[in-house]
Design a protein around this motif. Structure first.
Motif, mmCIF file in Angstrom:
data_model
loop_
_atom_site.group_PDB
_atom_site.id
_atom_site.type_symbol
_atom_site.label_atom_id
_atom_site.label_comp_id
_atom_site.label_asym_id
_atom_site.label_seq_id
_atom_site.Cartn_x
_atom_site.Cartn_y
_atom_site.Cartn_z
ATOM 1 N N GLN A 229 17.095 65.839 27.746
ATOM 2 C CA GLN A 229 17.972 66.619 28.627
ATOM 3 C C GLN A 229 17.926 68.096 28.273
ATOM 4 O O GLN A 229 18.005 68.948 29.154
ATOM 5 N N VAL A 232 14.844 69.437 29.848
ATOM 6 C CA VAL A 232 15.029 69.581 31.296
ATOM 7 C C VAL A 232 15.783 70.876 31.592
ATOM 8 O O VAL A 232 15.393 71.668 32.450
ATOM 9 N N LEU A 233 16.869 71.103 30.842
ATOM 10 C CA LEU A 233 17.677 72.301 31.068
ATOM 11 C C LEU A 233 16.911 73.558 30.689
ATOM 12 O O LEU A 233 16.965 74.572 31.389
ATOM 13 N N HIS A 235 13.756 74.040 30.744
ATOM 14 C CA HIS A 235 12.750 74.317 31.774
ATOM 15 C C HIS A 235 13.393 74.971 33.004
ATOM 16 O O HIS A 235 12.867 75.941 33.555
ATOM 17 N N ALA A 236 14.552 74.447 33.403
ATOM 18 C CA ALA A 236 15.244 75.029 34.562
ATOM 19 C C ALA A 236 15.667 76.465 34.262
ATOM 20 O O ALA A 236 15.503 77.358 35.091
ATOM 21 N N ASP A 239 12.862 78.797 34.606
ATOM 22 C CA ASP A 239 12.614 79.088 36.021
ATOM 23 C C ASP A 239 13.458 80.262 36.489
ATOM 24 O O ASP A 239 12.993 81.111 37.243
ATOM 25 N N PHE A 240 14.705 80.276 36.041
ATOM 26 C CA PHE A 240 15.595 81.372 36.418
ATOM 27 C C PHE A 240 15.059 82.692 35.865
ATOM 28 O O PHE A 240 15.007 83.688 36.568
ATOM 29 N N ILE A 262 23.451 77.492 32.083
ATOM 30 C CA ILE A 262 22.570 76.359 31.765
ATOM 31 C C ILE A 262 22.290 76.318 30.261
ATOM 32 O O ILE A 262 22.360 75.264 29.623
ATOM 33 N N LEU A 265 25.186 74.954 28.361
ATOM 34 C CA LEU A 265 25.251 73.493 28.454
ATOM 35 C C LEU A 265 24.199 72.867 27.537
ATOM 36 O O LEU A 265 24.457 71.886 26.837
ATOM 37 N N TYR B 58 25.858 69.829 38.220
ATOM 38 C CA TYR B 58 24.465 69.792 38.666
ATOM 39 C C TYR B 58 23.619 68.925 37.734
ATOM 40 O O TYR B 58 22.738 68.197 38.171
ATOM 41 N N GLN B 59 23.907 69.023 36.443
ATOM 42 C CA GLN B 59 23.125 68.221 35.496
ATOM 43 C C GLN B 59 23.415 66.735 35.681
ATOM 44 O O GLN B 59 22.494 65.930 35.810
ATOM 45 N N VAL B 63 20.663 63.881 37.011
ATOM 46 C CA VAL B 63 20.333 62.649 36.291
ATOM 47 C C VAL B 63 20.581 61.435 37.188
ATOM 48 O O VAL B 63 19.719 60.553 37.321
ATOM 49 N N LEU B 115 4.859 72.377 36.295
ATOM 50 C CA LEU B 115 5.596 71.114 36.447
ATOM 51 C C LEU B 115 4.787 69.953 35.879
ATOM 52 O O LEU B 115 5.342 69.055 35.218
ATOM 53 N N PHE B 118 5.046 70.080 32.238
ATOM 54 C CA PHE B 118 6.351 69.581 31.781
ATOM 55 C C PHE B 118 6.334 68.059 31.754
ATOM 56 O O PHE B 118 6.780 67.435 30.786
ATOM 57 N N THR B 131 9.861 57.555 33.453
ATOM 58 C CA THR B 131 10.903 58.433 32.898
ATOM 59 C C THR B 131 10.462 59.894 32.944
ATOM 60 O O THR B 131 11.265 60.788 33.221
ATOM 61 N N LEU B 135 12.523 62.846 34.660
ATOM 62 C CA LEU B 135 12.934 64.087 33.989
ATOM 63 C C LEU B 135 12.396 65.308 34.726
ATOM 64 O O LEU B 135 13.076 66.338 34.823
ATOM 65 N N GLU B 138 14.529 65.907 37.594
ATOM 66 C CA GLU B 138 15.801 66.495 37.153
ATOM 67 C C GLU B 138 15.690 68.009 36.978
ATOM 68 O O GLU B 138 16.584 68.762 37.360
ATOM 69 N N THR B 139 14.574 68.449 36.409
ATOM 70 C CA THR B 139 14.463 69.895 36.186
ATOM 71 C C THR B 139 14.239 70.613 37.511
ATOM 72 O O THR B 139 14.731 71.732 37.720
ATOM 73 N N GLN B 142 17.450 71.280 39.182
ATOM 74 C CA GLN B 142 18.296 72.308 38.564
ATOM 75 C C GLN B 142 17.635 73.671 38.580
ATOM 76 O O GLN B 142 18.138 74.626 37.995
ATOM 77 N N SER B 143 16.496 73.742 39.273
ATOM 78 C CA SER B 143 15.781 75.013 39.372
ATOM 79 C C SER B 143 16.446 75.904 40.415
ATOM 80 O O SER B 143 17.004 75.421 41.397
ATOM 81 N N LEU B 147 18.296 75.113 44.086
ATOM 82 C CA LEU B 147 19.731 75.329 44.262
ATOM 83 C C LEU B 147 20.059 76.557 45.102
ATOM 84 O O LEU B 147 21.101 76.616 45.734
#
Lengths: 483, 495
Positions: A229, A232-233, A235-236, A239-240, A262, A265, B58-59, B63, B115, B118, B131, B135, B138-139, B142-143, B147
């Motif tokens: 997780q 994942v965060l 990576h997001a 992106d920002f 993010i 978190l 969002y997280q 998920v 991507l 990743f 999985t 994942l 998921e990313t 949240q990009s 959003l």
């Protein structure tokens, strides 16, 4: 949330017609004191009021109040008075090692019970239906509102269990409302009794409906999930950042604000109570197995429930718990049947409290009553020890982030409901400064309503409210006691 | 036009977009924390400040959605790789398609490579193939590219236009035809934009989105919590509330997608009525379902006399000249009175049982004098025009046993419109329909919604051409929307 543009401007502390909310930075939650650790609250509820002898001048003598040098009369103060210089009384000796974690809150009254237009079925029920509810009764034995623990629990939506309730007694039966001439102390709303479980296995299964796999493989899998997780965060968030370089200032600020949230978190995932959480397998309840009802069973139930609550809080399965501490079997504090002509221990409590208690001068009676209260203090100390034994991810202890509220049905052994003896322990993440005796100002008509104390507890736990229970006796959150 | 940051998907857009992104695979409904509503609108970009609760939601949502979507991995990704090499190719194919849909534009080769990398990192770090896909989804979810509506082009690129159109007219992501129109450059031209906008308005998906605008503009949420005093209105039940809500929505939908003109919205003499509402409208309908019926044109004219609206802008026992007057001023004339002072008693006057008075007289006694009159003379002049409608929107000629006076007055009229007095709400409705101020206000409401800004951000230069187009189309609201999406204001983001 619905707000007008004008209110929005006010809300954000901006004046004038032009406002630039987009430029406001995200403020991460993690600031001083690391509030990433959740606050918890536990109600430690006992049945018999403290011994109190009412003097002819109206003052009371109790075993509860610590010795506090230079304490003023509560009638002579207008603001809460506190002192860190106090000596524990005889019944609190078992808590000596926790003195710096204790806060004695003196001077609150159960006004809501006194103004309730519906007469209670008996004078214990007068307290039970108000101790944690503080609203007008629905019937003579049924409370007319949600109890404070449930009010708080109903607003915490991020834990697996809203709240946990345990009834510690000598067997595994749940607390039966009305079954013993008493009534239920916990309600989710008017007349809606919250069951208090007495069976450790039932509670264990509520906590861990799928059982617990404490193998190394399961731990590794949990750690991997957190790591994933975070990736994942991260990576997001990246992106920002990469987008920010290609856009104007207004957009970049907004994106940066989102990315900061993010990353906040992301860092919190590794923190949190999980780091302190060790989920026990079902053998944790083994100590109560095969015991006949009696003192051994009572002690075993108490210990198992305290451990289950410790785990539930440490693992953040819930942040609100109530431990109903029923009266221990007589032999745990030395009462014997028909002792000094008393029918039972309850009778002895009455005969050592009130204006002219017949057994007040009797050293044996006093010894037994004090032993009873000291026994509860031992139980309280054991619980605090369990909370102190958990180290959270930021190095604080579970007790540092919890407030344990020792409360009860009535104030004194004479069924009185004034000067409620609230003994608090813990710091609730810094919201409370313990190691103090706090006296609330009183008038000859009485002291502040305990409703207001509950309003401040609710506020501390994140519930935005200015009243609790019967609103006509509320004056808003009780101030001047917590820090 | 005041500058505004990128718009983030609103609550309802987020939920609808997730649904369309994974369709036909069903995913659990996701509801992030409520949008901050500014003047009733949920999409004001400057107010969309990210909060910790939002990011956490969002997280959690990412998920839940990604996990549900990958329950049958082969169905989602379209391949079942057996080797690591196959996996890479499979992931790359899937992420190229899925990513483009999620970001609502083709990915750059660097983005795709990132991507895929990743995915490989997750795979190598201990996740199995499904999985790793979960994942990666998921990313993506949240990009900022998912959003937010990232708009960098000036004018907006065809893909950016596709999203603008789609979120305005459908309140969700673009469909394949819109993506195709972006890909072939159609959306770079005004004609292309118009063609797509007309196609979209004719699509069933437009109805909910158009209602979403109207419910915010006309404050239809006032009807969501209707409670009336059962003693005063014994026949008013929960079923009445539902019927009123549906009746008002049906009316707006019927006008917008039928006749289409603002004139009809404000003066039409039909209503959607069922057995619950028959008595309120004074017509004979016994069916459970709503039927479009003609109503007495001397008693009803358009949306301001719609029973649901009138019941919404009323109290539990009493109607409210104040709420009704403020509604007309704020939402139809774009001239909201100043907010009420904080230190006044805002409870409606309590009726004196010994001296019966009309609601009008009760309010007039309290409002039309002293410091109150400054604002209330403006508000009540309009609000008193609605005195023929009680707190549930039914017609009445007496109030508290006394005859109703529904005459009203205008205070703020400009030359040639909304001046002097009027006689009742029907008269008022016709005056409003003919008012250039109202026409401009409706155009302003659409603009602020379409651009995601607050009303004050809209300048005359932006507004005027749109108002002209609206008026020259005979006040057709669909034409107003078409003119809007073709306008410079819509095609260029102010930043």
């Amino acid at each position: 949330m619905i707000i007008s543009r004008r209110n929005l401007v006010q809300l954000l502390g901006l004046a004038g017609a032009s406002y630039a909310m987009s430029s406001l930075p995200f403020v991460p939650l993690a600031r001083a004191g690391n509030p990433t650790i959740p606050k918890r609250i536990v109600f430690f509820y006992t049945e018999q009021g403290t011994r109190r002898v009412r003097q002819s001048d109206g003052t009371i003598v109790t075993d509860w109040t610590p010795t506090v040098p230079n304490a003023p009369s509560p009638l002579s103060i207008e603001q809460p008075w506190s002192s860190s210089n106090f000596t524990l009384g005889p019944t609190h000796q078992p808590l000596t090692q926790f003195q710096n974690q204790l806060l004695f809150l003196d001077g609150l009254d159960m006004i809501s019970a006194n103004v309730d237009p519906t007469p209670p079925d008996n004078s214990h029920i007068a307290g039970t239906t108000h101790a944690l509810i503080a609203a007008n009764r629905k019937t003579g034995s049924v409370a007319g509102g949600a109890s404070i623990d449930q009010l708080i629990a109903q607003t915490i939506t991020t834990t697996a269990l809203a709240s946990l309730e345990a009834f510690a007694s000598a067997d595994s039966y749940p607390y039966e409302a009305g079954g013993s001439g008493l009534s239920a102390p916990l309600y989710s709303g008017p007349g809606a009794v919250v069951p208090i479980q007495g069976n450790p296995m039932t509670i264990y299964q509520r906590m861990f409906p799928n059982g617990v796999d404490s193998s190394a493989a399961a731990k590794a899998a949990a750690a991997l999930k957190i790591k994933q997780q975070q990736s994942v965060l991260e990576h997001a968030a990246t992106d920002f950042s990469s987008l920010s370089s290609r856009v104007g200032k207004l957009d970049a600020t907004r994106l940066a604000s989102h990315a900061a949230a993010i990353r906040d978190l992301e860092s919190r995932l590794a923190l949190g109570p999980n780091a302190a959480c060790a989920e026990p397998d079902a053998t944790v309840i083994d100590p109560v197995k095969g015991l006949e009802p009696g003192s051994a069973s009572y002690s075993a139930h108490m210990d198992v429930f305290q451990r289950l609550i410790q785990v539930a809080l440490a693992c953040d399965l819930t942040r609100v718990a109530t431990l109903y501490v029923s009266q221990p079997p007589d032999d745990l504090f030395g009462y014997q049947a028909n002792m000094l002509g008393t029918g039972d221990f309850h009778d002895m409590v009455h005969k050592t409290s009130g204006p002219t208690p017949p057994l007040d001068g009797d050293p044996i009676a006093l010894g037994v009553v004090r032993a009873y209260h000291a026994y509860h203090a031992t139980q309280f100390a054991n619980f605090l020890k369990l909370l102190q034994g958990i180290t959270e991810s930021d190095g604080t202890t579970l007790l540092d982030n919890t407030l344990v509220v020792w409360c009860g049905q009535i104030a004194g052994g004479d069924h009185s409901l004034d000067r409620l003896p609230y003994l608090l322990a813990g710091k609730m993440g810094g919201a409370v400064t313990p190691a103090r005796y706090v006296m609330m100002p009183r008038t000859p008509n009485g002291g502040p309503a305990h409703n207001d104390f509950f309003v401040s507890l609710a506020n501390m736990m994140g519930v935005a409210t200015s009243t609790f229970g019967n609103p006509s006796v509320c004056k808003g959150a009780l101030t001047g006691w917590a820090t | 036009l005041a500058a505004s940051p990128f718009a983030r998907l609103t609550n309802s857009q987020y939920a609808a977009t997730l649904r369309d992104l994974f369709a036909p695979i069903a995913i659990p409904d996701q509801v992030p924390p409520p949008d901050i509503s500014v003047d009733g609108f949920d999409n004001v970009a400057s107010a969309q400040v990210p909060s910790a609760a939002l990011i956490a939601a969002y997280q959690t949502s990412a998920v839940a959605v990604a996990t549900a979507a990958t329950q049958d991995p082969a169905a989602l990704v379209g391949c079942s790789p057996r080797t690591i090499v196959d996996e890479r190719a499979c992931a790359s194919r899937f992420l190229g398609t899925f990513g483009a849909k999620a970001y609502r534009r083709p990915l750059t080769s660097a983005e795709l490579a990132d991507l895929v990398a990743f995915h490989s990192t997750m795979r190598a770090g201990g996740a199995d193939f499904p999985t790793s896909i979960t994942l990666t989804i998921e990313t993506i979810l949240q990009s900022p590219n998912f959003l937010y509506r990232i708009e960098i082009g000036t004018p907006l690129s065809p893909y950016e236009m596709a999203s603008r159109l789609s979120y305005l007219l459908w309140n969700t992501m673009p469909d394949d035809a819109l993506f195709a129109a972006a890909a072939d450059g159609t959306l770079a031209t005004t004609d292309g934009i118009e063609t797509q906008a007309r196609r979209m308005l004719a699509d069933p998906r437009a109805h909910a989105a158009i209602m979403h605008f109207h419910s915010q503009w006309l404050e239809l949420d006032k009807m969501s919590t209707l409670v009336k005093d059962p003693k005063t209105f014994p026949t008013f039940t929960a079923s009445t509330v539902t019927s009123l809500q549906q009746s008002t929505s049906s009316y707006i939908d019927d006008i917008f997608f039928g006749d289409g003109t603002l004139t009809a919205l404000l003066t039409d003499d039909h209503a959607f009525v069922n057995a619950d509402l028959a008595a309120i409208y004074g017509v004979a309908v016994t069916s459970k379902t709503l039927k479009k019926v003609a109503v007495d044109p001397t008693k009803r004219a358009g949306i301001v006399t719609n029973a649901g609206m009138l019941a919404g802008f009323a109290h539990t026992t009493q109607d409210s000249p104040v709420l009704r007057g403020v509604f007309v001023l704020d939402r139809l004339l774009c001239s909201a009175p100043p907010p009420r002072p904080t230190d006044v008693n805002t409870s409606p006057p309590a009726p004196n049982p010994n001296v019966p008075q009309t609601t009008r007289d009760e309010f007039a006694t309290q409002h039309e004098q002293g410091a109150c009159a400054g604002c209330h003379h403006v508000i009540d002049g309009i609000g008193f025009g609605f005195e023929n409608y009680d707190a549930i929107g039914a017609w009445r000629t007496t109030d508290n046993g006394l005859p109703v006076d529904s005459s009203g007055w205008f205070v703020t009229g400009t030359a040639g419109e909304l001046q002097g007095t009027f006689d009742g709400a029907v008269d008022l409705a016709h005056e409003l329909a003919a008012s250039p101020t109202v026409h401009a206000c409706v155009a302003r409401q659409w603009l602020r919604y379409a651009l995601g800004v607050d009303a004050a951000s809209i300048d005359t230069t932006t507004l005027e051409p749109l108002v002209s187009a609206f008026e020259s189309s005979n006040l057709n609201m669909r034409e107003l929307v078409v003119a809007l999406v073709k306008s410079d204001a819509f095609r260029r983001r102010s930043r």
